[in-house]
Design an enzyme around this catalytic site. Structure first.
Site, PDB file in Angstrom:
ATOM      1  N   ASP A   1       0.872  -1.165   0.000  1.00 34.46           N
ATOM      2  CA  ASP A   1       0.000   0.000   0.000  1.00 34.46           C
ATOM      3  C   ASP A   1       0.915   1.222   0.000  1.00 34.46           C
ATOM      4  O   ASP A   1       2.138   1.092  -0.174  1.00 34.46           O
ATOM      5  CB  ASP A   1      -0.972  -0.028   1.188  1.00 34.46           C
ATOM      6  N   HIS A   2       0.342   2.399   0.214  1.00 26.71           N
ATOM      7  CA  HIS A   2       1.138   3.628   0.209  1.00 26.71           C
ATOM      8  C   HIS A   2       2.227   3.629   1.279  1.00 26.71           C
ATOM      9  O   HIS A   2       3.326   4.110   1.041  1.00 26.71           O
ATOM     10  CB  HIS A   2       0.227   4.848   0.378  1.00 26.71           C
TER      11      HIS A   2
ATOM     12  N   CYS B   1       3.044  -3.184   4.112  1.00 28.66           N
ATOM     13  CA  CYS B   1       2.277  -1.999   4.496  1.00 28.66           C
ATOM     14  C   CYS B   1       3.042  -1.350   5.646  1.00 28.66           C
ATOM     15  O   CYS B   1       4.198  -1.680   5.879  1.00 28.66           O
ATOM     16  CB  CYS B   1       0.830  -2.350   4.855  1.00 28.66           C
ATOM     17  N   GLY B   2       2.423  -0.444   6.357  1.00 28.32           N
ATOM     18  CA  GLY B   2       3.132   0.249   7.426  1.00 28.32           C
ATOM     19  C   GLY B   2       3.646  -0.682   8.509  1.00 28.32           C
ATOM     20  O   GLY B   2       4.806  -0.624   8.902  1.00 28.32           O
ATOM     21  N   THR B   3       2.774  -1.565   9.001  1.00 29.74           N
ATOM     22  CA  THR B   3       3.173  -2.513  10.049  1.00 29.74           C
ATOM     23  C   THR B   3       3.306  -3.937   9.537  1.00 29.74           C
ATOM     24  O   THR B   3       3.901  -4.775  10.201  1.00 29.74           O
ATOM     25  CB  THR B   3       2.135  -2.552  11.189  1.00 29.74           C
ATOM     26  N   GLY B   4       2.716  -4.242   8.408  1.00 30.46           N
ATOM     27  CA  GLY B   4       2.660  -5.605   7.890  1.00 30.46           C
ATOM     28  C   GLY B   4       1.460  -6.380   8.398  1.00 30.46           C
ATOM     29  O   GLY B   4       1.103  -7.424   7.870  1.00 30.46           O
ATOM     30  N   ILE B   5       0.805  -5.847   9.408  1.00 31.17           N
ATOM     31  CA  ILE B   5      -0.308  -6.551  10.058  1.00 31.17           C
ATOM     32  C   ILE B   5      -1.550  -6.573   9.170  1.00 31.17           C
ATOM     33  O   ILE B   5      -2.167  -7.624   8.982  1.00 31.17           O
ATOM     34  CB  ILE B   5      -0.614  -5.932  11.430  1.00 31.17           C
ATOM     35  N   GLY B   6      -1.938  -5.443   8.640  1.00 33.21           N
ATOM     36  CA  GLY B   6      -3.134  -5.390   7.803  1.00 33.21           C
ATOM     37  C   GLY B   6      -3.006  -6.295   6.588  1.00 33.21           C
ATOM     38  O   GLY B   6      -3.935  -7.046   6.254  1.00 33.21           O
ATOM     39  N   MET B   7      -1.851  -6.256   5.929  1.00 34.94           N
ATOM     40  CA  MET B   7      -1.619  -7.127   4.773  1.00 34.94           C
ATOM     41  C   MET B   7      -1.716  -8.599   5.190  1.00 34.94           C
ATOM     42  O   MET B   7      -2.287  -9.413   4.468  1.00 34.94           O
ATOM     43  CB  MET B   7      -0.247  -6.855   4.159  1.00 34.94           C
TER      44      MET B   7
ATOM     45  N   HIS C   1       8.799 -24.564   8.973  1.00 23.70           N
ATOM     46  CA  HIS C   1       7.786 -25.267   9.769  1.00 23.70           C
ATOM     47  C   HIS C   1       6.356 -25.014   9.331  1.00 23.70           C
ATOM     48  O   HIS C   1       5.501 -25.883   9.503  1.00 23.70           O
ATOM     49  CB  HIS C   1       7.926 -24.895  11.243  1.00 23.70           C
TER      50      HIS C   1
ATOM     51  N   ARG D   1       6.645 -33.950  10.349  1.00 23.16           N
ATOM     52  CA  ARG D   1       5.577 -33.625  11.301  1.00 23.16           C
ATOM     53  C   ARG D   1       4.919 -32.283  10.983  1.00 23.16           C
ATOM     54  O   ARG D   1       3.753 -32.069  11.273  1.00 23.16           O
ATOM     55  CB  ARG D   1       6.097 -33.654  12.729  1.00 23.16           C
ATOM     56  N   HIS D   2       5.669 -31.412  10.342  1.00 24.07           N
ATOM     57  CA  HIS D   2       5.123 -30.097   9.981  1.00 24.07           C
ATOM     58  C   HIS D   2       4.083 -30.220   8.874  1.00 24.07           C
ATOM     59  O   HIS D   2       3.105 -29.473   8.854  1.00 24.07           O
ATOM     60  CB  HIS D   2       6.249 -29.146   9.585  1.00 24.07           C
TER      61      HIS D   2
END
Length: 150
Positions: free
Chosen positions: A8-9, A65-71, A98, A132-133
Site C-alpha cells: 500500500d502507500h 504496508c506500514g506494520t505488515g499486520i493489515g496485509m 515449519h 511432522r510439519h
C-alpha cells in the site's frame, strides 16, 4: 522462482527498494501495486498478489504496508494462503521451514531496507521441512475447509 510483490502507500518505498534487490539477485517478480505513495487500501493489493499464488503463477508473495499486520490479516482470509508477518530472519526462516508459508508480510515502518533484504532472502531460500510439519499444515487446511461456507 517467481514472486509477487505488493504494497500500500505506507509500504511503497520499501517495495521499490526490495524490487531493486530482487533484480540484483536475479529473482523474477510481478509488481502488483501500488504505484505511488498516494493513500490506498491494502486489501486490494494483498488480494491481487495472493491470487497469483493461488493460481500457481508465482511461488510466493511479499506484501508490505506500514506494520505488515493489515496485509497479513487480508492475505490470510484467502483460501490456501499461509501468510506470516516477519520482522527478523529467525521468523522468516521458521515460517518457511515449519509453516510452509507462501506469503510473507513486512512493515515498512518497522524494518528498514537493509534488514528487509536479509528477511526476504531468508524467506526465499528456506525450504519446507515436511515431516511432522506437513501433518500440521494438513490440519490447518482441514480447518480452512470446514470454515469455508462458500
Amino acid at each position: 522462482m517467481k514472486i509477487a510483490i505488493a504494497s500500500d502507500h505506507g509500504g511503497f518505498a520499501l517495495k521499490e527498494s526490495l524490487k531493486k534487490h530482487l533484480s540484483e539477485e536475479n529473482v523474477e517478480y510481478i509488481d502488483c501495486g501500488t504505484d505511488s505513495e498516494a493513500s490506498c487500501d491494502y486489501p486490494d493489493f494483498a488480494q491481487k498478489a495472493c491470487r497469483l499464488v493461488q493460481d500457481g503463477k508465482v511461488t510466493y508473495a511479499v506484501l508490505i504496508c506500514g506494520t505488515g499486520i493489515g496485509m497479513c490479516i487480508a492475505a490470510n482470509k484467502m483460501k490456501g494462503i499461509r501468510a506470516a508477518l516477519c520482522s527478523d530472519t529467525f521468523s522468516a526462516h521458521f515460517t518457511r521451514a515449519h509453516n510452509d508459508a507462501n506469503v510473507m508480510t513486512m512493515g515498512a515502518r518497522v524494518v528498514g531496507p537493509g534488514l528487509a533484504e536479509f528477511i526476504l532472502d531468508e524467506f526465499l531460500k528456506t525450504p519446507f521441512e515436511g515431516g511432522r510439519h506437513a501433518r500440521r499444515i494438513g490440519k490447518i487446511a482441514e480447518i480452512e475447509k470446514a470454515e469455508c461456507h462458500v
